[in-house]
Scaffold this motif. Structure first.
Motif, PDB file in Angstrom:
ATOM      1  N   LYS A  23       0.833  -1.215   0.000  1.00  9.99           N
ATOM      2  CA  LYS A  23       0.000   0.000   0.000  1.00  9.99           C
ATOM      3  C   LYS A  23       0.865   1.261   0.000  1.00  9.99           C
ATOM      4  O   LYS A  23       0.529   2.245  -0.650  1.00  9.99           O
ATOM      5  CB  LYS A  23      -0.963  -0.012   1.179  1.00  9.99           C
ATOM      6  N   ARG A  24       1.994   1.221   0.727  1.00 10.96           N
ATOM      7  CA  ARG A  24       2.893   2.381   0.759  1.00 10.96           C
ATOM      8  C   ARG A  24       3.564   2.605  -0.594  1.00 10.96           C
ATOM      9  O   ARG A  24       3.874   3.729  -0.955  1.00 10.96           O
ATOM     10  CB  ARG A  24       3.992   2.193   1.820  1.00 10.96           C
ATOM     11  N   HIS A  25       3.830   1.544  -1.341  1.00 11.10           N
ATOM     12  CA  HIS A  25       4.620   1.650  -2.569  1.00 11.10           C
ATOM     13  C   HIS A  25       3.808   1.643  -3.854  1.00 11.10           C
ATOM     14  O   HIS A  25       4.373   1.830  -4.924  1.00 11.10           O
ATOM     15  CB  HIS A  25       5.668   0.526  -2.603  1.00 11.10           C
ATOM     16  N   MET A  26       2.509   1.433  -3.771  1.00 11.23           N
ATOM     17  CA  MET A  26       1.701   1.356  -4.993  1.00 11.23           C
ATOM     18  C   MET A  26       1.775   2.644  -5.804  1.00 11.23           C
ATOM     19  O   MET A  26       1.996   2.607  -7.005  1.00 11.23           O
ATOM     20  CB  MET A  26       0.244   1.020  -4.670  1.00 11.23           C
ATOM     21  N   ASP A  27       1.590   3.793  -5.179  1.00  9.73           N
ATOM     22  CA  ASP A  27       1.588   5.060  -5.910  1.00  9.73           C
ATOM     23  C   ASP A  27       2.982   5.448  -6.382  1.00  9.73           C
ATOM     24  O   ASP A  27       3.154   5.959  -7.476  1.00  9.73           O
ATOM     25  CB  ASP A  27       1.006   6.179  -5.040  1.00  9.73           C
ATOM     26  N   VAL A  28       3.972   5.191  -5.552  1.00 12.82           N
ATOM     27  CA  VAL A  28       5.342   5.586  -5.859  1.00 12.82           C
ATOM     28  C   VAL A  28       5.914   4.781  -7.022  1.00 12.82           C
ATOM     29  O   VAL A  28       6.521   5.327  -7.934  1.00 12.82           O
ATOM     30  CB  VAL A  28       6.235   5.411  -4.603  1.00 12.82           C
ATOM     31  N   SER A  29       5.693   3.486  -7.020  1.00 13.86           N
ATOM     32  CA  SER A  29       6.342   2.613  -7.999  1.00 13.86           C
ATOM     33  C   SER A  29       5.417   2.187  -9.134  1.00 13.86           C
ATOM     34  O   SER A  29       5.826   1.429  -9.997  1.00 13.86           O
ATOM     35  CB  SER A  29       6.874   1.363  -7.306  1.00 13.86           C
ATOM     36  N   LYS A  30       4.199   2.649  -9.112  1.00 12.17           N
ATOM     37  CA  LYS A  30       3.186   2.227 -10.091  1.00 12.17           C
ATOM     38  C   LYS A  30       2.951   0.721 -10.022  1.00 12.17           C
ATOM     39  O   LYS A  30       2.477   0.115 -10.957  1.00 12.17           O
ATOM     40  CB  LYS A  30       3.572   2.639 -11.517  1.00 12.17           C
TER      41      LYS A  30
END
Length: 168
Positions: A23-30
């Motif tokens: 959830k923390r990395h979904m937006d950052v890493s696509k």
């Protein structure tokens, strides 16, 4: 701690942390991430249609609702696992035997049930296990069964084996 408590603690720690990391990395890493409770994909699960439908949508499947309904009417295939060379009905028993074992383990042992619920509280809540008869999407068993019935009521096994539903 007793072995069952340590096992639930391990399950909780791993699953909660993977879910939080994703959830923390979904937006950052696509990166895309989809949670599936594998037991919801088993024949007989009231959440089977919803889990399959959600998964199909997540992967961008072109299957229609009718085709999803037909796939639920087909016999599930066993593609192997750590159980070894299981055949026929033993395959189904092997897969299904992985699920629900905790209910039998805690039957009549309130102290153990409380200990497991305490150490696994974050994961049990996060993945819909603390709410009685609830799926990941918050649907109750009754709501999930009603959704399946409303979508698949007219689909028969016979209609699944005639075009356009037959898959090759």
């Amino acid at each position: 701690h007793m072995p069952p408590v340590r096992a639930v603690q391990l399950w909780n720690d791993q699953n909660v942390e993977v879910n939080r990391w994703a959830k923390r990395h979904m937006d950052v890493s696509k990166m895309e991430y989809h949670v599936v409770r594998t037991e919801d994909l088993l024949d007989g699960s009231p959440f089977h249609f919803q889990a399959l439908s959600d998964l199909a949508q997540f992967v961008g499947s072109s299957l229609s609702v009718s085709e999803l309904c037909c796939s639920l009417k087909e016999e599930q295939q066993f593609y192997g696992s750590f159980e070894g060379n299981l055949k026929g009905n033993d395959q189904k028993k092997g897969v299904k035997s992985r699920y629900g074992k905790w209910e039998a383990k805690v039957a009549g042992d309130d102290e153990l049930r409380d200990a497991l619920n305490t150490v696994g509280a974050d994961g049990l809540s996060m993945f819909g296990y603390m709410q009685a008869h609830s799926g990941l999407g918050g649907l109750t068993e009754t709501e999930a069964e009603e959704t399946y019935a409303s979508k698949c009521a007219q689909i028969t096994s016979d209609s699944c084996h005639t075009p356009p539903y037959e898959r090759h």
